[in-house]
Motif scaffolding. Structure first.
Motif, PDB file in Angstrom:
ATOM      1  N   LEU A   1      -3.189  -1.009  -4.378  1.00 51.19           N
ATOM      2  CA  LEU A   1      -3.980   0.161  -4.758  1.00 51.19           C
ATOM      3  C   LEU A   1      -5.120   0.440  -3.789  1.00 51.19           C
ATOM      4  O   LEU A   1      -5.821   1.433  -3.951  1.00 51.19           O
ATOM      5  CB  LEU A   1      -4.540  -0.019  -6.176  1.00 51.19           C
ATOM      6  CG  LEU A   1      -3.513   0.022  -7.309  1.00 51.19           C
ATOM      7  CD1 LEU A   1      -4.174  -0.266  -8.643  1.00 51.19           C
ATOM      8  CD2 LEU A   1      -2.780   1.363  -7.348  1.00 51.19           C
ATOM      9  N   GLY A   2      -5.330  -0.444  -2.821  1.00 54.82           N
ATOM     10  CA  GLY A   2      -6.334  -0.184  -1.799  1.00 54.82           C
ATOM     11  C   GLY A   2      -7.578  -1.026  -1.897  1.00 54.82           C
ATOM     12  O   GLY A   2      -8.536  -0.800  -1.135  1.00 54.82           O
ATOM     13  N   TYR A   3      -7.575  -2.035  -2.776  1.00 55.07           N
ATOM     14  CA  TYR A   3      -8.750  -2.898  -2.859  1.00 55.07           C
ATOM     15  C   TYR A   3      -8.724  -3.895  -1.709  1.00 55.07           C
ATOM     16  O   TYR A   3      -7.661  -4.396  -1.316  1.00 55.07           O
ATOM     17  CB  TYR A   3      -8.790  -3.623  -4.205  1.00 55.07           C
ATOM     18  CG  TYR A   3      -9.100  -2.705  -5.368  1.00 55.07           C
ATOM     19  CD1 TYR A   3     -10.409  -2.382  -5.679  1.00 55.07           C
ATOM     20  CD2 TYR A   3      -8.071  -2.129  -6.119  1.00 55.07           C
ATOM     21  CE1 TYR A   3     -10.697  -1.519  -6.737  1.00 55.07           C
ATOM     22  CE2 TYR A   3      -8.344  -1.271  -7.178  1.00 55.07           C
ATOM     23  CZ  TYR A   3      -9.663  -0.979  -7.485  1.00 55.07           C
ATOM     24  OH  TYR A   3      -9.942  -0.130  -8.509  1.00 55.07           O
ATOM     25  N   LEU A   4      -9.917  -4.214  -1.224  1.00 56.89           N
ATOM     26  CA  LEU A   4     -10.040  -5.075  -0.052  1.00 56.89           C
ATOM     27  C   LEU A   4      -9.694  -6.520  -0.412  1.00 56.89           C
ATOM     28  O   LEU A   4     -10.141  -7.038  -1.445  1.00 56.89           O
ATOM     29  CB  LEU A   4     -11.471  -5.009   0.505  1.00 56.89           C
ATOM     30  CG  LEU A   4     -11.748  -5.799   1.786  1.00 56.89           C
ATOM     31  CD1 LEU A   4     -10.914  -5.255   2.946  1.00 56.89           C
ATOM     32  CD2 LEU A   4     -13.245  -5.734   2.132  1.00 56.89           C
ATOM     33  N   VAL A   5      -8.901  -7.133   0.474  1.00 54.30           N
ATOM     34  CA  VAL A   5      -8.500  -8.528   0.249  1.00 54.30           C
ATOM     35  C   VAL A   5      -9.651  -9.437   0.667  1.00 54.30           C
ATOM     36  O   VAL A   5      -9.948  -9.582   1.862  1.00 54.30           O
ATOM     37  CB  VAL A   5      -7.227  -8.875   1.033  1.00 54.30           C
ATOM     38  CG1 VAL A   5      -6.835 -10.334   0.796  1.00 54.30           C
ATOM     39  CG2 VAL A   5      -6.088  -7.951   0.632  1.00 54.30           C
ATOM     40  N   THR A   6     -10.315 -10.029  -0.292  1.00 52.52           N
ATOM     41  CA  THR A   6     -11.429 -10.954  -0.037  1.00 52.52           C
ATOM     42  C   THR A   6     -11.194 -12.223  -0.856  1.00 52.52           C
ATOM     43  O   THR A   6     -10.409 -12.223  -1.830  1.00 52.52           O
ATOM     44  CB  THR A   6     -12.757 -10.322  -0.441  1.00 52.52           C
ATOM     45  OG1 THR A   6     -12.731 -10.062  -1.864  1.00 52.52           O
ATOM     46  CG2 THR A   6     -13.016  -9.041   0.330  1.00 52.52           C
ATOM     47  N   PRO A   7     -11.881 -13.318  -0.509  1.00 55.97           N
ATOM     48  CA  PRO A   7     -11.758 -14.545  -1.328  1.00 55.97           C
ATOM     49  C   PRO A   7     -12.171 -14.327  -2.778  1.00 55.97           C
ATOM     50  O   PRO A   7     -11.641 -14.993  -3.673  1.00 55.97           O
ATOM     51  CB  PRO A   7     -12.682 -15.530  -0.617  1.00 55.97           C
ATOM     52  CG  PRO A   7     -12.761 -15.043   0.792  1.00 55.97           C
ATOM     53  CD  PRO A   7     -12.666 -13.553   0.708  1.00 55.97           C
TER      54      PRO A   7
ATOM     55  N   SER B   1      -1.653  -2.366   3.202  1.00 55.41           N
ATOM     56  CA  SER B   1      -2.737  -1.751   2.436  1.00 55.41           C
ATOM     57  C   SER B   1      -3.575  -0.836   3.325  1.00 55.41           C
ATOM     58  O   SER B   1      -3.848  -1.140   4.493  1.00 55.41           O
ATOM     59  CB  SER B   1      -3.631  -2.833   1.815  1.00 55.41           C
ATOM     60  OG  SER B   1      -4.733  -2.257   1.155  1.00 55.41           O
ATOM     61  N   ASP B   2      -4.010   0.301   2.748  1.00 52.18           N
ATOM     62  CA  ASP B   2      -4.837   1.243   3.496  1.00 52.18           C
ATOM     63  C   ASP B   2      -6.258   0.733   3.682  1.00 52.18           C
ATOM     64  O   ASP B   2      -6.992   1.234   4.553  1.00 52.18           O
ATOM     65  CB  ASP B   2      -4.878   2.596   2.772  1.00 52.18           C
ATOM     66  CG  ASP B   2      -3.488   3.232   2.690  1.00 52.18           C
ATOM     67  OD1 ASP B   2      -2.655   2.896   3.553  1.00 52.18           O
ATOM     68  OD2 ASP B   2      -3.260   4.037   1.769  1.00 52.18           O
ATOM     69  N   SER B   3      -6.686  -0.240   2.866  1.00 53.07           N
ATOM     70  CA  SER B   3      -8.065  -0.702   2.936  1.00 53.07           C
ATOM     71  C   SER B   3      -8.330  -1.545   4.170  1.00 53.07           C
ATOM     72  O   SER B   3      -9.490  -1.826   4.479  1.00 53.07           O
ATOM     73  CB  SER B   3      -8.416  -1.509   1.684  1.00 53.07           C
ATOM     74  OG  SER B   3      -7.595  -2.663   1.621  1.00 53.07           O
ATOM     75  N   MET B   4      -7.295  -1.981   4.878  1.00 50.71           N
ATOM     76  CA  MET B   4      -7.481  -2.876   6.022  1.00 50.71           C
ATOM     77  C   MET B   4      -6.906  -2.268   7.298  1.00 50.71           C
ATOM     78  O   MET B   4      -6.455  -2.977   8.198  1.00 50.71           O
ATOM     79  CB  MET B   4      -6.821  -4.239   5.732  1.00 50.71           C
ATOM     80  CG  MET B   4      -7.338  -4.903   4.463  1.00 50.71           C
ATOM     81  SD  MET B   4      -6.605  -6.508   4.131  1.00 50.71           S
ATOM     82  CE  MET B   4      -7.313  -7.482   5.450  1.00 50.71           C
ATOM     83  N   ASP B   5      -6.914  -0.928   7.367  1.00 53.16           N
ATOM     84  CA  ASP B   5      -6.368  -0.272   8.561  1.00 53.16           C
ATOM     85  C   ASP B   5      -7.204  -0.563   9.804  1.00 53.16           C
ATOM     86  O   ASP B   5      -6.683  -0.519  10.933  1.00 53.16           O
ATOM     87  CB  ASP B   5      -6.286   1.246   8.338  1.00 53.16           C
ATOM     88  CG  ASP B   5      -5.202   1.617   7.329  1.00 53.16           C
ATOM     89  OD1 ASP B   5      -4.294   0.769   7.133  1.00 53.16           O
ATOM     90  OD2 ASP B   5      -5.268   2.706   6.733  1.00 53.16           O
TER      91      ASP B   5
END
Length: 411
Positions: A97-103, A143-147
């Motif tokens: 859904l576009g949420y940023l992959v973080t720890p 994911s679009d959040s890490m383009d």
């Protein structure tokens, strides 16, 4: 400095032990606190974005997904694989859904993978770990959040953060298995020590029982025979009666000394009342034994063949006790006034034969009721040092006891 460090270490160990006991008693409460912490981290991770990028339009979606995944973690103890599947699916949907992959966002799935690694076998851990890592990494790549990040960074990040709990869980599982094995070995060693102690106590009781039987049976049989002979000769041969009574005094004194030495084995080493003990009897005391038997009316002839050689202390004591018991049986049961003791030193063995000329009779059973334990004791003594014992009636009449005992090898 070292003393303060030791005090700090001891205090830390005490605190760790208290925390561990509390966690064991209130496991559900600890699980709830951990899940609430992970839910907060995941919610915070859902609000993070790359610089200059607006958060996704799905308001509250990340919170709802992470809430579901954290609720699934409450069953990790009995359903660890289900917890991994639910948290992985929720995490993949959130990343897609576009949420940023973080720890912070990966916290629930990382916790599920850690608990899976600690509670499941390595095969299950590898299968679920690889599938989860591939799914989350693929979602992060598209994911679009890490383009703004390169393909390498989008791949390395999820792989690293998901492999970390798997490695930590495997380490924890191996450490727990090692501790269980150490505890099992310690319990096995404790049981082995207890069994060995019981076995030693039983062997010591049997050894002392054999010593008491040999001492009491032999000396009482001789004393009884000497007293009977003295009573028979009291009126006709007073001088011989006096000599027999003097020998009777020596027999009872010898019995008391040997009985005291045997019972002294039961004393503690630090018992102040325990004086020095006499050395164990051996074949060197055979003349005393012959003289005591002769005073009871039994004529004993001793012959030696071969060059006499030394025996070990155990074999020497065994040889003396077997001869003593055999002569005692002659005195009590044979009905004969003559006995022969033959010592043959041959090779690595000492062969001892004790025979009499009494009427032929079958050998009494070693464990027959009322017959004592003399034969059983002789056989046990011989076997305990690697020897052999044979006994039975002689074809020409009488009874014979033969034993073969090992000699000390020559240098």
């Amino acid at each position: 400095m070292s003393s303060s460090l030791e005090r700090y270490t001891d205090r830390l160990e005490k605190y760790s032990e208290r925390v561990g006991k509390y966690a064991d008693r209130h496991s559900r409460l600890i699980d709830l606190a951990v899940v609430l912490g992970l839910m907060g981290c995941a919610s915070l991770g859902g609000s993070l974005t790359m610089p200059g990028i607006a958060p996704p339009d799905h308001a509250g979606t990340a919170t709802a997904l992470m809430g579901v995944s954290c609720l699934a973690l409450l069953r990790y103890r009995d359903r660890p694989r289900t917890a991994v599947v639910v948290t992985a699916v929720c995490t993949v949907v959130a990343v897609a859904l576009g949420y940023l992959v973080t720890p912070l966002l990966l916290g629930p799935v990382m916790a599920a993978l850690y608990w899976l690694a600690t509670l499941s076998d390595p095969g299950t851990t590898r299968a679920f770990g690889v599938v989860t890592t591939v799914a989350v990494t693929a979602a992060a790549v598209f994911s679009d959040s890490m383009d703004d990040l390169s393909l390498l960074l989008r791949t390395i990040g999820p792989v690293f953060w998901l492999m970390l709990p798997l490695a930590a869980g495997n380490t924890t599982r191996l450490r727990r298995a090692y501790l269980r094995s150490v505890q099992a070995r310690a319990e096995h060693a404790e049981r082995t020590r207890e069994e060995e102690a019981r076995l030693r106590v039983t062997e010591e009781r049997m050894r002392i029982a054999r010593e008491l039987h040999d001492v009491v049976a032999h000396h009482l049989a001789l004393a009884n025979a000497q007293a009977g002979t003295a009573a028979h000769l009291a009126l006709t041969r007073p001088e011989q009666t006096k000599r027999i009574l003097t020998d009777l005094t020596g027999t009872t004194s010898s019995a008391l000394r040997e009985l005291k030495a045997t019972l002294g084995l039961l004393r503690r080493h630090d018992d102040p009342a325990g004086g020095p003990l006499e050395p164990a009897p051996g074949l060197a005391r055979l003349p005393e034994l012959v003289a005591a038997c002769e005073s009871a009316g039994l004529t004993v002839t001793v012959t030696t063949e071969g060059e006499p050689r030394p025996l070990s202390p155990g074999a020497d004591l065994t040889a003396f006790r077997i001869v003593q018991e055999a002569l005692t049986n002659v005195t009590k049961h044979a009905g004969s006034h003559c006995a022969r003791v033959r010592l043959v030193y041959s090779g690595s063995r000492l062969v001892i034969t004790v025979s009499d000329d009494g009427p032929a009779a079958p050998a009494p059973p070693a464990t027959a009721p009322g017959r004592g334990f003399g034969v059983l004791g002789m056989r046990e003594r011989a076997r305990s040092i690697g020897g052999e014992l044979r006994l039975g009636p002689r074809p020409e009449g009488g009874f014979e006891v033969t034993t073969a005992l090992p000699l000390i090898p020559e240098a």
